[in-house]
Design a protein around this motif. Structure first.
Motif, mmCIF file in Angstrom:
data_model
loop_
_atom_site.group_PDB
_atom_site.id
_atom_site.type_symbol
_atom_site.label_atom_id
_atom_site.label_comp_id
_atom_site.label_asym_id
_atom_site.label_seq_id
_atom_site.Cartn_x
_atom_site.Cartn_y
_atom_site.Cartn_z
ATOM 1 N N LYS A 169 22.055 -20.852 -12.169
ATOM 2 C CA LYS A 169 21.328 -21.146 -13.409
ATOM 3 C C LYS A 169 19.830 -20.844 -13.287
ATOM 4 O O LYS A 169 19.119 -20.844 -14.296
ATOM 5 C CB LYS A 169 21.510 -22.613 -13.800
ATOM 6 N N LEU A 170 19.365 -20.623 -12.079
ATOM 7 C CA LEU A 170 17.937 -20.358 -11.851
ATOM 8 C C LEU A 170 17.619 -18.917 -12.249
ATOM 9 O O LEU A 170 18.352 -17.994 -11.901
ATOM 10 C CB LEU A 170 17.605 -20.574 -10.382
ATOM 11 N N ARG A 171 16.497 -18.722 -12.986
ATOM 12 C CA ARG A 171 16.151 -17.371 -13.412
ATOM 13 C C ARG A 171 14.642 -17.179 -13.398
ATOM 14 O O ARG A 171 13.874 -18.143 -13.507
ATOM 15 C CB ARG A 171 16.712 -17.089 -14.803
ATOM 16 N N GLU A 172 14.238 -15.934 -13.246
ATOM 17 C CA GLU A 172 12.826 -15.576 -13.297
ATOM 18 C C GLU A 172 12.385 -15.438 -14.747
ATOM 19 O O GLU A 172 13.067 -14.792 -15.543
ATOM 20 C CB GLU A 172 12.582 -14.241 -12.600
ATOM 21 N N ILE A 173 11.254 -16.028 -15.086
ATOM 22 C CA ILE A 173 10.697 -15.846 -16.426
ATOM 23 C C ILE A 173 9.206 -15.538 -16.322
ATOM 24 O O ILE A 173 8.522 -15.977 -15.382
ATOM 25 C CB ILE A 173 10.931 -17.082 -17.326
ATOM 26 N N GLY A 174 8.713 -14.768 -17.272
ATOM 27 C CA GLY A 174 7.317 -14.383 -17.297
ATOM 28 C C GLY A 174 6.493 -15.192 -18.276
ATOM 29 O O GLY A 174 6.967 -16.183 -18.854
ATOM 30 N N ARG A 175 5.266 -14.732 -18.486
ATOM 31 C CA ARG A 175 4.298 -15.482 -19.284
ATOM 32 C C ARG A 175 4.818 -15.821 -20.681
ATOM 33 O O ARG A 175 4.676 -16.955 -21.151
ATOM 34 C CB ARG A 175 2.996 -14.677 -19.374
ATOM 35 N N ASP A 176 5.430 -14.850 -21.361
ATOM 36 C CA ASP A 176 5.849 -15.088 -22.755
ATOM 37 C C ASP A 176 6.916 -16.182 -22.832
ATOM 38 O O ASP A 176 6.851 -17.056 -23.707
ATOM 39 C CB ASP A 176 6.376 -13.792 -23.367
ATOM 40 N N GLU A 177 7.896 -16.130 -21.924
ATOM 41 C CA GLU A 177 8.950 -17.132 -21.988
ATOM 42 C C GLU A 177 8.461 -18.490 -21.487
ATOM 43 O O GLU A 177 8.907 -19.534 -21.968
ATOM 44 C CB GLU A 177 10.169 -16.683 -21.186
ATOM 45 N N ILE A 178 7.540 -18.460 -20.534
ATOM 46 C CA ILE A 178 6.918 -19.728 -20.114
ATOM 47 C C ILE A 178 6.233 -20.379 -21.308
ATOM 48 O O ILE A 178 6.356 -21.590 -21.541
ATOM 49 C CB ILE A 178 5.905 -19.495 -18.974
ATOM 50 N N ALA A 179 5.517 -19.554 -22.101
ATOM 51 C CA ALA A 179 4.806 -20.074 -23.266
ATOM 52 C C ALA A 179 5.763 -20.650 -24.302
ATOM 53 O O ALA A 179 5.439 -21.624 -24.996
ATOM 54 C CB ALA A 179 3.956 -18.975 -23.894
ATOM 55 N N GLU A 180 6.959 -20.060 -24.435
ATOM 56 C CA GLU A 180 7.944 -20.583 -25.380
ATOM 57 C C GLU A 180 8.444 -21.955 -24.948
ATOM 58 O O GLU A 180 8.617 -22.855 -25.768
ATOM 59 C CB GLU A 180 9.128 -19.614 -25.488
#
Length: 470
Positions: free
Chosen positions: A125-136
């Motif tokens: 279930k662990l995934r990499e996310i970037g700035r845009d998805e962090i902001a969401e």
């Protein structure tokens, strides 16, 4: 004198987990829990005295892959119990959880951990996310941050926020449904005597004659062991954690990267399990010469555990003189100082939420417990693992962090030890235990199927009434 098969000393999450496991899933005839406080889980398991986190090992970046594998099963056992026993989320909540990498170096470490070190495979279930998805997911984490700063997170939906005190109470209540279970609160154990074919557990409310004993009293477990002549070569480094409070800033848990050499949790921010309008930042880690936070009477208990022998003194000197640990200890002492403390702590908060100012945080009064770190006085170093002392008929369980997260796994292991004490007179129904716990934990494929079903339902047109084509 009361006769019983098994006495469990300590009514925190560890002792309560063992009581639940013995009572519900073994055929041991009679089991007794003794707790010195008038309530179950009144010390370190109380919701204000820990980080309320269920540690899986996925975002704890000081965990090796091997350590994460050990912790993962324990966390899934407890998460499964919560999914089955707490559908209304009275003892826990579930939110997004992430570990945040800020800057090129930290981002590179997260990528290596996820892609090359095996954590992406271990935690589906662990995934990499970037700035845009962090902001969401967490707007305040990105708001006010330099747009040129590299930003990445490892995120998972398994952000279980747990009231471990309430969970311990539920374990005790479930155990009390069974015959042969007795619970004695407000009862202090004054000594444990080995009589050869069993034990006499003396208390301020009478004595108990038991075939076997498990001491699950946190830091006090080593104190009991030493009083009985066990635990040589061990001492404790008691670490008190504190927190700072702010208004509602985060939707879930946001961790920062931890230093591998430190056994203490990195500063993180998360909402309180029962009050989503409050965000907690911490913990700090201050060394204290006591076994319980705010209880001066336990200073003498620490003296008993420490021993003040040359090996203990040299161990402390060796550990605290470390070039990484010593500055860390000093900084954490400063965090507790009035006025200047929160100013000194502020950069830790701003790494998570950049827009926070010093006036936005306040020291959480009355929060924080004591976590025992095991000291190996023979090798003069910290022992990062859990410690158990097993003698003939008696087990001393000392559980540093994440002892609450792995409480049911520890209980499962301890049950096997206890049944060995009884020379196979009793049995453990492990299959039933797993059915009540880990079998309820939602797997990645199950969650994907559920999300697909939801999407299909949401996107479907209104059904055609029966008979409309006739």
């Amino acid at each position: 004198m009361s006769d019983t098969d098994l006495v469990i000393v300590g009514g925190g999450i560890s002792g309560a987990s063992l009581l639940y496991t013995v009572a519900k899933f073994t055929d041991v005839d009679d089991v007794t829990l003794i707790e010195k406080e008038r309530e179950v889980a009144a010390i370190n398991s109380h919701r204000t005295n820990n980080s309320q986190t269920l540690h899986f090992g996925d975002i704890e970046t000081n965990y090796t892959l091997e350590k994460a594998e050990e912790v993962k099963e324990g966390a899934e056992l407890l998460a499964g119990y919560l999914e089955g026993a707490d559908p209304d989320r009275e003892m826990h909540s579930k939110r997004s959880k992430m570990v945040l990498g800020v800057g090129d170096e930290e981002v590179a470490k997260l990528e290596e951990r996820y892609r090359e070190n095996g954590f992406g495979d271990l935690f589906p279930k662990l995934r990499e996310i970037g700035r845009d998805e962090i902001a969401e997911l967490e707007p305040k984490v990105v708001e006010g941050r330099d747009p040129d700063t590299e930003l990445k997170a490892l995120q998972t939906p398994d952000g279980y926020v747990v009231d471990y005190g309430a969970v311990a109470e539920s374990f005790v209540e479930a155990a009390r449904e069974e015959d042969g279970v007795s619970v004695h609160l407000g009862t202090t154990v004054t000594g444990v005597d080995d009589r050869g074919d069993g034990f006499v557990v003396d208390t301020d409310d009478g004595a108990f004659d038991a075939e076997a004993v498990v001491v699950a009293a946190g830091s006090h477990s080593l104190q009991f062991a030493k009083e009985m002549g066990y635990g040589e070569g061990m001492s404790l480094l008691p670490v008190a954690g504190s927190f700072f409070l702010a208004d509602d800033l985060l939707n879930g848990k946001v961790y920062t990267l931890q230093m591998k050499k430190l056994p203490f949790a990195a500063v993180h921010g998360d909402a309180d399990v029962h009050d989503g309008s409050v965000t907690r930042f911490g913990p700090t880690a201050k060394l204290v010469p006591a076994l319980e936070r705010g209880h001066l009477s336990t200073v003498s208990d620490f003296v008993d555990v420490f021993g003040f022998n040359p090996d203990s003194v040299l161990s402390y000197v060796n550990i605290l003189s470390d070039r990484i640990l010593f500055p860390y200890v000093v900084r954490n002492l400063v965090y507790d100082l009035p006025g200047v403390g929160k100013r000194a702590f502020l950069p830790n908060v701003q790494k998570v939420v950049p827009s926070v100012d010093v006036d936005d945080i306040d020291r959480a009064k009355g929060y924080g417990g004591v976590r025992p770190q095991i000291v190996d006085t023979e090798n003069k170093e910290l022992d990062m693992g859990e410690a158990k002392i097993v003698e003939d008929g008696i087990l001393f369980n000392i559980t540093p962090s994440p002892g609450a997260s792995t409480a049911l796994k520890n209980a499962m292991t301890d049950v096997e030890t206890v049944l060995d004490f009884f020379e196979d007179d009793y049995e453990f129904d492990e299959a039933a235990f797993r059915d009540a716990t880990i079998e309820n934990f939602p797997r990645a494929d199950e969650e994907s199927d559920a999300e697909a079903d939801d999407a299909e339902t949401d996107g479907a047109e209104d059904p055609v009434p029966a008979g409309a084509d006739d």
